[in-house]
Design an enzyme around this catalytic site. Structure first.
Site, PDB file in Angstrom:
ATOM      1  N   HIS A   1      48.018  50.993   0.259  1.00 34.24           N
ATOM      2  CA  HIS A   1      46.928  51.950   0.471  1.00 34.24           C
ATOM      3  C   HIS A   1      46.690  52.273   1.943  1.00 34.24           C
ATOM      4  CE1 HIS A   1      45.151  50.784  -3.726  1.00 34.24           C
ATOM      5  NE2 HIS A   1      46.204  51.574  -3.805  1.00 34.24           N
TER       6      HIS A   1
ATOM      7  N   THR B   1      43.340  39.970  -7.721  1.00 30.25           N
ATOM      8  CA  THR B   1      43.260  41.215  -8.477  1.00 30.25           C
ATOM      9  C   THR B   1      43.305  40.888  -9.960  1.00 30.25           C
ATOM     10  OG1 THR B   1      44.422  43.248  -9.093  1.00 30.25           O
ATOM     11  CG2 THR B   1      45.743  41.505  -8.114  1.00 30.25           C
TER      12      THR B   1
ATOM     13  N   CYS C   1      45.788  62.307  14.229  1.00 34.77           N
ATOM     14  CA  CYS C   1      45.167  63.616  14.403  1.00 34.77           C
ATOM     15  C   CYS C   1      45.790  64.585  13.400  1.00 34.77           C
ATOM     16  CB  CYS C   1      45.379  64.128  15.829  1.00 34.77           C
ATOM     17  SG  CYS C   1      44.915  65.875  16.012  1.00 34.77           S
TER      18      CYS C   1
ATOM     19  N   ARG D   1      34.258  49.140  -4.003  1.00 35.55           N
ATOM     20  CA  ARG D   1      33.936  49.692  -5.317  1.00 35.55           C
ATOM     21  C   ARG D   1      32.745  48.985  -5.963  1.00 35.55           C
ATOM     22  NH1 ARG D   1      38.895  48.546  -4.855  1.00 35.55           N
ATOM     23  NH2 ARG D   1      40.483  50.128  -4.627  1.00 35.55           N
TER      24      ARG D   1
ATOM     25  N   CYS E   1      47.632  67.649  15.710  1.00 35.59           N
ATOM     26  CA  CYS E   1      48.830  67.469  16.556  1.00 35.59           C
ATOM     27  C   CYS E   1      49.617  66.212  16.212  1.00 35.59           C
ATOM     28  CB  CYS E   1      48.440  67.438  18.040  1.00 35.59           C
ATOM     29  SG  CYS E   1      47.641  65.890  18.551  1.00 35.59           S
TER      30      CYS E   1
ATOM     31  N   ALA F   1      41.912  43.079  -3.719  1.00 33.70           N
ATOM     32  CA  ALA F   1      40.670  42.996  -2.945  1.00 33.70           C
ATOM     33  C   ALA F   1      40.158  41.565  -2.793  1.00 33.70           C
ATOM     34  CB  ALA F   1      39.594  43.865  -3.593  1.00 33.70           C
TER      35      ALA F   1
ATOM     36  N   THR G   1      37.926  39.494   0.227  1.00 33.58           N
ATOM     37  CA  THR G   1      36.519  39.130   0.057  1.00 33.58           C
ATOM     38  C   THR G   1      36.250  37.754   0.678  1.00 33.58           C
ATOM     39  OG1 THR G   1      36.999  38.352  -2.182  1.00 33.58           O
ATOM     40  CG2 THR G   1      36.004  40.508  -1.987  1.00 33.58           C
TER      41      THR G   1
ATOM     42  N   CYS H   1      40.457  64.192  18.237  1.00 33.21           N
ATOM     43  CA  CYS H   1      41.586  64.003  19.149  1.00 33.21           C
ATOM     44  C   CYS H   1      41.304  64.730  20.457  1.00 33.21           C
ATOM     45  CB  CYS H   1      42.830  64.578  18.468  1.00 33.21           C
ATOM     46  SG  CYS H   1      44.325  64.539  19.459  1.00 33.21           S
TER      47      CYS H   1
HETATM   48 ZN    ZN Z   1      45.452  66.151  18.250  1.00 33.40          ZN
END
Ligand code: ZN
Length: 246
Positions: free
Chosen positions: A125, A195, A133, A40, A136, A28, A32, A155
């Site tokens: 992450h 970190t 979506c 957090r 779909c 992080a 910053t 969507c």
């Molecule tokens: Zn969709």
């Protein structure tokens, strides 16, 4: 910047010169310096605005149960559309262009390494830039989240759009993790920045490193400094831009 820091940065620059398979792992603290706070870190404003701690809101079950509240927090605290790459991102981009840096492994989800021009970026992450979506599978950019007409982005098929960001209770992508481990195993130099190294998965990843040039760059001392071959306590943008001049 203290003179001992200057000596350490000179050492870092020397190691960068003699290394050809460098890997960077960032937390992080890298973001910053672009004005993106660690979500957090709690502050007064945050406490007044949300009834739950961030770890609860940014969890899979909360997303499913309370999607609208999730998105209120997400847009407010996790998406920073005006953030720009900082000196650290730019230095890493240059190092990759020189053929020395093989990969950036990041815990950040802001896409700033790619915006800086880095090509091999492993996002442990996920990324706010990619959204899918749930019904779909159609892919969307950040725009669909930020400029959605309703609190919950949908969507064209009516399904809910979910960010490709790893939430609490969700597991990391095995393929990305394996690739990250392979890069670290083969690296002749590993730089860890922004970190404290105590949080999963950073702590585990470091154990895969076999080399003798483990560099830790963090604003404050960490409990892992003793395990590093070089520990620098300064702003990562300043350190990297000096070690990798334009
Ligand atoms: Zn969709």
């Amino acid at each position: 910047m203290e003179s001992s820091d200057r000596e350490k940065i000179a050492k870092l620059a020397e190691w960068l010169k003699e290394s050809s398979n460098i890997v960077f792992f960032g937390g992080a603290g890298v973001s910053t310096e672009s004005g993106i706070p660690d979500f957090r870190s709690q502050d007064g404003i945050y406490n007044q605005k949300y009834e739950y701690p961030p770890e609860t809101i940014i969890s899979h079950s909360f997303f499913v149960r309370n999607t609208e509240e999730f998105y209120r927090f997400y847009r407010d605290r996790m998406v920073y559309q005006n953030a720009k790459p900082n000196a650290a991102h730019m230095a890493l981009m240059r190092l990759e262009k020189q053929g020395k840096l093989k990969a950036v492994i990041t815990q950040n989800i802001d896409g700033l390494h790619q915006e800086a021009g880095s090509r091999e970026v492993l996002e442990l992450h996920g990324s706010i830039m990619r959204n899918t979506c749930m019904k779909c599978g159609k892919k969307y950019g950040l725009d669909a989240i930020v400029n959605a007409p309703d609190p919950v982005p949908r969507c064209s098929c009516g399904g809910i759009i979910k960010p490709d960001v790893v939430l609490y209770e969700e597991s990391l992508d095995d393929a990305v993790m394996d690739k990250a481990l392979r890069y670290i195993e083969n690296a002749d130099m590993l730089i860890i920045g922004g970190t404290s190294l105590v949080v999963y998965p950073a702590a585990g990843l470091v154990r895969y490193y076999n080399g003798r040039k483990l560099v830790l760059i963090n604003k404050s001392a960490t409990s892992q400094d003793g395990n590093a071959d070089l520990a620098i306590h300064a702003k990562i943008g300043e350190v990297l831009s000096q070690a990798v001049p334009e």
